[in-house]
Scaffold this active site. Structure first.
Site, PDB file in Angstrom:
ATOM      1  N   ASP A   1      34.353  28.980  36.121  1.00  0.00           N
ATOM      2  CA  ASP A   1      33.220  28.289  36.273  1.00  0.00           C
ATOM      3  C   ASP A   1      33.152  26.714  35.298  1.00  0.00           C
ATOM      4  O   ASP A   1      31.735  27.193  34.780  1.00  0.00           O
ATOM      5  CB  ASP A   1      32.100  28.647  37.521  1.00  0.00           C
ATOM      6  CG  ASP A   1      30.863  27.715  38.441  1.00  0.00           C
ATOM      7  OD1 ASP A   1      31.950  26.510  37.992  1.00  0.00           O
ATOM      8  OD2 ASP A   1      29.915  28.002  38.617  1.00  0.00           O
TER       9      ASP A   1
ATOM     10  N   LYS B   1      35.340  36.819  44.820  1.00  0.00           N
ATOM     11  CA  LYS B   1      34.948  35.756  43.713  1.00  0.00           C
ATOM     12  C   LYS B   1      35.548  35.793  43.537  1.00  0.00           C
ATOM     13  O   LYS B   1      35.360  35.924  42.288  1.00  0.00           O
ATOM     14  CB  LYS B   1      33.605  35.446  44.055  1.00  0.00           C
ATOM     15  CG  LYS B   1      34.021  34.053  42.955  1.00  0.00           C
ATOM     16  CD  LYS B   1      32.041  33.156  42.941  1.00  0.00           C
ATOM     17  CE  LYS B   1      31.983  32.172  42.116  1.00  0.00           C
ATOM     18  NZ  LYS B   1      30.806  32.091  41.519  1.00  0.00           N
TER      19      LYS B   1
ATOM     20  N   GLU C   1      30.443  26.277  43.890  1.00  0.00           N
ATOM     21  CA  GLU C   1      32.012  26.147  44.117  1.00  0.00           C
ATOM     22  C   GLU C   1      32.182  28.041  44.810  1.00  0.00           C
ATOM     23  O   GLU C   1      32.788  27.733  45.970  1.00  0.00           O
ATOM     24  CB  GLU C   1      32.594  26.240  43.214  1.00  0.00           C
ATOM     25  CG  GLU C   1      33.199  26.794  42.364  1.00  0.00           C
ATOM     26  CD  GLU C   1      31.846  28.393  41.416  1.00  0.00           C
ATOM     27  OE1 GLU C   1      30.449  26.700  41.609  1.00  0.00           O
ATOM     28  OE2 GLU C   1      31.574  29.569  41.104  1.00  0.00           O
TER      29      GLU C   1
ATOM     30  N   ARG D   1      30.723  29.730  46.679  1.00  0.00           N
ATOM     31  CA  ARG D   1      30.133  30.040  48.412  1.00  0.00           C
ATOM     32  C   ARG D   1      31.611  29.142  48.980  1.00  0.00           C
ATOM     33  O   ARG D   1      31.176  29.607  50.297  1.00  0.00           O
ATOM     34  CB  ARG D   1      28.390  30.135  48.819  1.00  0.00           C
ATOM     35  CG  ARG D   1      28.452  27.884  48.232  1.00  0.00           C
ATOM     36  CD  ARG D   1      27.585  27.627  48.583  1.00  0.00           C
ATOM     37  NE  ARG D   1      26.406  27.915  46.917  1.00  0.00           N
ATOM     38  CZ  ARG D   1      25.105  27.907  47.199  1.00  0.00           C
ATOM     39  NH1 ARG D   1      24.559  27.642  48.268  1.00  0.00           N
ATOM     40  NH2 ARG D   1      25.013  28.438  46.064  1.00  0.00           N
TER      41      ARG D   1
ATOM     42  N   ASP E   1      28.744  23.500  40.926  1.00  0.00           N
ATOM     43  CA  ASP E   1      28.357  24.755  40.912  1.00  0.00           C
ATOM     44  C   ASP E   1      28.074  25.139  41.844  1.00  0.00           C
ATOM     45  O   ASP E   1      28.535  25.969  41.166  1.00  0.00           O
ATOM     46  CB  ASP E   1      27.675  23.715  40.336  1.00  0.00           C
ATOM     47  CG  ASP E   1      27.738  25.071  38.645  1.00  0.00           C
ATOM     48  OD1 ASP E   1      28.445  25.648  39.142  1.00  0.00           O
ATOM     49  OD2 ASP E   1      26.514  24.678  38.310  1.00  0.00           O
TER      50      ASP E   1
ATOM     51  N   LYS F   1      28.438  21.970  34.282  1.00  0.00           N
ATOM     52  CA  LYS F   1      27.081  23.206  33.766  1.00  0.00           C
ATOM     53  C   LYS F   1      26.681  22.910  31.511  1.00  0.00           C
ATOM     54  O   LYS F   1      27.656  22.390  31.605  1.00  0.00           O
ATOM     55  CB  LYS F   1      27.625  24.321  33.235  1.00  0.00           C
ATOM     56  CG  LYS F   1      27.923  25.282  35.114  1.00  0.00           C
ATOM     57  CD  LYS F   1      28.158  26.600  34.539  1.00  0.00           C
ATOM     58  CE  LYS F   1      28.300  27.911  35.892  1.00  0.00           C
ATOM     59  NZ  LYS F   1      27.428  27.679  36.853  1.00  0.00           N
TER      60      LYS F   1
ATOM     61  N   ASP G   1      33.736  34.134  35.861  1.00  0.00           N
ATOM     62  CA  ASP G   1      33.085  34.405  37.604  1.00  0.00           C
ATOM     63  C   ASP G   1      34.296  34.328  38.160  1.00  0.00           C
ATOM     64  O   ASP G   1      34.189  34.750  39.887  1.00  0.00           O
ATOM     65  CB  ASP G   1      32.864  32.983  37.684  1.00  0.00           C
ATOM     66  CG  ASP G   1      31.927  32.596  38.657  1.00  0.00           C
ATOM     67  OD1 ASP G   1      31.228  33.118  38.908  1.00  0.00           O
ATOM     68  OD2 ASP G   1      31.963  30.877  38.695  1.00  0.00           O
TER      69      ASP G   1
HETATM   70  N1  BES Z   1      28.927  31.233  38.984  1.00  0.00           N
HETATM   71  C1  BES Z   1      28.173  30.064  39.430  1.00  0.00           C
HETATM   72  C2  BES Z   1      26.829  31.456  39.448  1.00  0.00           C
HETATM   73  C3  BES Z   1      25.983  32.493  37.836  1.00  0.00           C
HETATM   74  C4  BES Z   1      25.600  31.723  36.985  1.00  0.00           C
HETATM   75  C5  BES Z   1      26.359  33.551  37.813  1.00  0.00           C
HETATM   76  C6  BES Z   1      24.980  32.142  36.075  1.00  0.00           C
HETATM   77  C7  BES Z   1      25.699  34.147  37.370  1.00  0.00           C
HETATM   78  C8  BES Z   1      25.518  34.141  36.314  1.00  0.00           C
HETATM   79  C9  BES Z   1      27.493  29.635  40.607  1.00  0.00           C
HETATM   80  O1  BES Z   1      29.189  29.161  40.707  1.00  0.00           O
HETATM   81  C10 BES Z   1      26.867  28.074  40.137  1.00  0.00           C
HETATM   82  O2  BES Z   1      27.016  27.822  39.430  1.00  0.00           O
HETATM   83  N2  BES Z   1      25.564  28.466  41.063  1.00  0.00           N
HETATM   84  C11 BES Z   1      24.648  27.812  40.631  1.00  0.00           C
HETATM   85  C12 BES Z   1      24.224  27.465  42.538  1.00  0.00           C
HETATM   86  C13 BES Z   1      23.820  25.941  42.530  1.00  0.00           C
HETATM   87  C14 BES Z   1      23.872  24.877  41.392  1.00  0.00           C
HETATM   88  C15 BES Z   1      22.730  25.835  43.907  1.00  0.00           C
HETATM   89  C16 BES Z   1      23.475  28.536  40.377  1.00  0.00           C
HETATM   90  O3  BES Z   1      23.332  29.425  40.261  1.00  0.00           O
HETATM   91  O4  BES Z   1      23.041  27.888  39.849  1.00  0.00           O
HETATM   92 ZN    ZN Z   2      30.812  30.003  40.221  1.00  0.00          ZN
HETATM   93 MN    MN Z   3      29.193  27.197  40.594  1.00  0.00          MN
END
Ligand code: BES
Ligand code: ZN
Ligand code: MN
Length: 472
Positions: free
Chosen positions: A231, A226, A310, A312, A308, A238, A249
């Site tokens: 992000d 990834k 993104e 996946r 958010d 966020k 990220d």
């Molecule tokens: N990059 C983030 C995941 C992340 C956040 C990894 C903090 C490590 C630390 C990912 O893109 C994300 O924002 N995931 C969301 C998914 C949700 C919207 C279903 C998350 O984990 O909050």
């Molecule tokens: Zn992310």
């Molecule tokens: Mn995200």
């Protein structure tokens, strides 16, 4: 090639490693002023304790380093990594018991890392003489690979966009005689619509980076990382705290590149492929929206429940591409969910695979090389949580349960033909320094995965190094 603080032929001072249980006997054995000095200091050999012992002329006779009691959680194979920070300048060798000589030297090299891009952060002038049991080439390649991943993760997004991430991948693959192809910007619209959608909001064009190395008739090992260089969350923006660390990220891409570099350095008999969707998840008038429906490369349409989620999305198209040639082994690494950290904390990345044998091999290797990983389930009954009312799938579920599992289940839809697939949800960051693991960007899981790949594809013994790989 960075300067590595390790070598064989150094004249060096001893570091006597000591356990509390063995302290009295060890001091008797060392005798003379060393033992007297240690006793005068009240040295107890607790984990990580160091005293430097003077000689009669006021120079250094050696140093005593405590390993801690058996069962002390601080007594890890990485504990001697502390020596890179604690020892006075000079050349040293370790004399005494160690859990693992190679892991001790590795931890020393990993702890010696400095991120010097934005200020003068010179490496300490402390070097470790390696015991002959250690494979210096393998060790050096591992340390360099981890340092590279950390540099990339630590570099903020203003200096590391999709193009710069592509350059880093180019540098590694071109130096090894590999090839790199890139699909950039609007050229992604047809073949990689999800990568295009996520990256479209940024002024820095999204890219699909596709690097290969090795003869095409070898078993195919494909890594996907990834590469979200920042992000923001997109329109589902966020919070300030949630966004603060999001330069990391692209930690999955950096780690996948580091793993690729280790495979290249070891010249494993595989056809290696690294695929990185490199995008910035930005906010703008062109940004993709919640509620948008986008077709995927593989076919299924995806309703965007949350911009958010993104990672996946970009991985779905990258995995679909990887899957098209049915690789023997497909590995993806991604900072995919906050939920993974809620479940297992920052140090223990969950991994997902339907291949029990592979899971067993990863779990064993992770213990052996002190690179922790924990298997979590691709729980099929949760798949329906991702159902959409208007598209083939949503990218998120409502309800907030099982976030890391759901992300893995989403990815699983796009992998069909690969013989084995494993997804690792990495954190990519060390929040507080530990031995061999300075605070900041970290390449997780790659040493364990390298062990598994090298065991599945061993170098044929006694065969001379092969010529440069043919064009693919
Ligand atoms: N990059 C983030 C995941 C992340 C956040 C990894 C903090 C490590 C630390 C990912 O893109 C994300 O924002 N995931 C969301 C998914 C949700 C919207 C279903 C998350 O984990 O909050
Ligand atoms: Zn992310
Ligand atoms: Mn995200």
């Amino acid at each position: 090639m960075p300067f590595l603080p390790l070598d064989f032929d150094l004249t060096s001072l001893p570091v006597w490693t000591v356990t509390p249980e063995g302290l009295a006997a060890r001091l008797d054995e060392l005798g003379g002023s060393v033992a007297a000095f240690a006793r005068a200091c009240g040295f107890e050999a607790t984990a990580g304790a160091l005293i430097v012992v003077p000689d009669a002329e006021g120079g250094i006779a050696g140093a005593l380093f405590g390993l801690g009691r058996r069962g002390d959680p601080a007594r890890t194979p990485f504990l001697p990594g502390r020596l890179a920070t604690l020892l006075p300048p000079g050349d040293w060798h370790i004399d005494g018991p160690l859990e693992d000589e190679t892991l001790a030297a590795l931890a020393f090299g990993l702890e010696a890392y400095r991120f010097g891009r934005y200020r003068d952060a010179p490496q300490r002038a402390v070097r470790l003489r390696l015991p002959i049991s250690v494979d210096r080439n393998r060790l050096g390649a591992t340390i360099e690979a981890v340092w590279l991943a950390r540099d990339l993760i630590n570099t903020p997004a203003n200096d590391l966009g999709p193009a710069e991430l592509a350059n880093a991948i180019q540098a590694v693959f071109m130096a090894a005689g590999g090839q790199v192809r890139e699909i950039v910007g609007d050229d992604l619209r047809d073949g990689f619509p999800l990568v295009h959608a996520v990256g479209h909001g940024s002024d820095r064009a999204p890219r699909l980076i596709d690097a290969t190395w090795g003869r095409t008739d070898r078993p195919k090992v494909t890594l996907v990382g990834k590469g979200v260089v920042f992000d923001s969350g997109g329109l589902d923006i966020k919070s300030d705290a949630g966004m603060l660390l999001m330069k990391k990220d692209m930690g999955g891409a950096a780690s996948a590149l580091a793993l690729a570099a280790m495979i290249l350095a070891a010249d494993l008999p595989v056809r290696l492929r690294l695929i990185v969707p490199a995008v910035e998840n930005a906010v703008s008038g062109r940004a993709y929206r919640p509620g948008d429906v986008v077709a995927s490369r593989k076919g299924p349409t995806v309703e965007i429940g949350n911009t958010d989620a993104e990672g996946r999305l970009v991985l779905a198209d990258a995995l679909a591409l990887a899957d098209e040639e049915a690789p023997a082994l497909l590995i993806d690494l991604a900072t995919l969910t906050g939920a993974a950290r809620v479940a297992l904390g920052p140090d223990l990345p969950p991994f997902y695979t339907a291949d029990d044998e592979l899971a067993q091999a990863i779990a064993e290797a992770s213990v052996r090389v002190f690179d922790p990983l924990w298997r979590m389930p691709l729980w099929p009954a949760y798949r329906s949580m991702l159902d959409s009312k208007i598209a083939d799938t949503n990218n998120v579920a409502t309800g907030g349960f099982a976030g890391s599992i759901l992300a893995a289940l989403f990815l699983q839809r796009f992998v069909e033909a690969a013989e084995s697939w494993v997804h690792v949800d990495v954190y990519g960051w060390t929040p507080a320094a530990r031995p061999g693991r300075p605070e900041g960007g970290e390449a997780q899981a790659i040493r364990a995965l390298f062990e598994v790949i090298a065991a599945r594809h061993p170098k044929p013994a006694g065969v001379p190094t092969e010529p440069l790989p043919d064009a693919v």
